[in-house]
Design an enzyme around this catalytic site. Structure first.
Site, short mmCIF file in Angstrom:
data_model
loop_
_atom_site.label_atom_id
_atom_site.label_comp_id
_atom_site.label_asym_id
_atom_site.label_seq_id
_atom_site.Cartn_x
_atom_site.Cartn_y
_atom_site.Cartn_z
N GLU A 65 -35.31 41.66 101.49
CA GLU A 65 -35.99 40.93 100.41
C GLU A 65 -36.37 39.52 100.87
O GLU A 65 -37.45 39.01 100.53
CB GLU A 65 -35.11 40.87 99.16
N GLU A 72 -44.79 37.43 102.28
CA GLU A 72 -45.69 37.16 101.16
C GLU A 72 -46.14 35.70 101.14
O GLU A 72 -47.31 35.40 100.92
CB GLU A 72 -45.03 37.53 99.83
#
Length: 122
Positions: A65, A72
């Site tokens: 994550e 991102e």
């Protein structure tokens, strides 16, 4: 901007985790699931090896994550809101890595739960 010593590097890493926890809803969900999984291991007194399997799975999901968040952020910074097929590929692949890690953790959790229910020990 290279870290000058180990403690500074550690501080940056901890800040990365804290900032991700503040900004990313899915990371917070993973934290809640991790706490519940570890609590269940303690309550049901699972063996050390099962506890380790759950713990390693949790760390793997959390690490994926964090990598997903980094990918991102870099893609968003580089693309500045302009859609690009390679940007989509990068973001989707990073999200896929998190999904695979989460599925692996779920499988480990199910295997540990079934073993505990059946009274199996390692």
């Amino acid at each position: 901007m290279k870290s000058r010593n180990w403690f500074e590097s550690l501080r940056h890493a901890i800040n990365g985790i804290k900032n991700t926890a503040r900004r990313e809803r899915n990371f917070r969900i993973h934290i809640v699931c991790a706490v519940l999984a570890l609590a269940a291991c303690i309550v049901f007194r699972v063996s050390f090896i099962y506890f380790a399997m759950v713990g390693f799975s949790i760390f793997f999901v959390m690490a994926m994550e964090l990598v997903n968040t980094a990918v991102e952020a870099l893609v968003d910074m580089y693309c500045r809101g302009k859609p690009h097929p390679l940007a989509k590929l990068a973001k989707d692949a990073a999200a896929g890595a998190v999904l695979l890690a989460a599925v692996q953790a779920l499988v480990v959790g199910i295997l540990v739960a079934v073993s505990v229910i059946r009274g199996l020990t390692v």
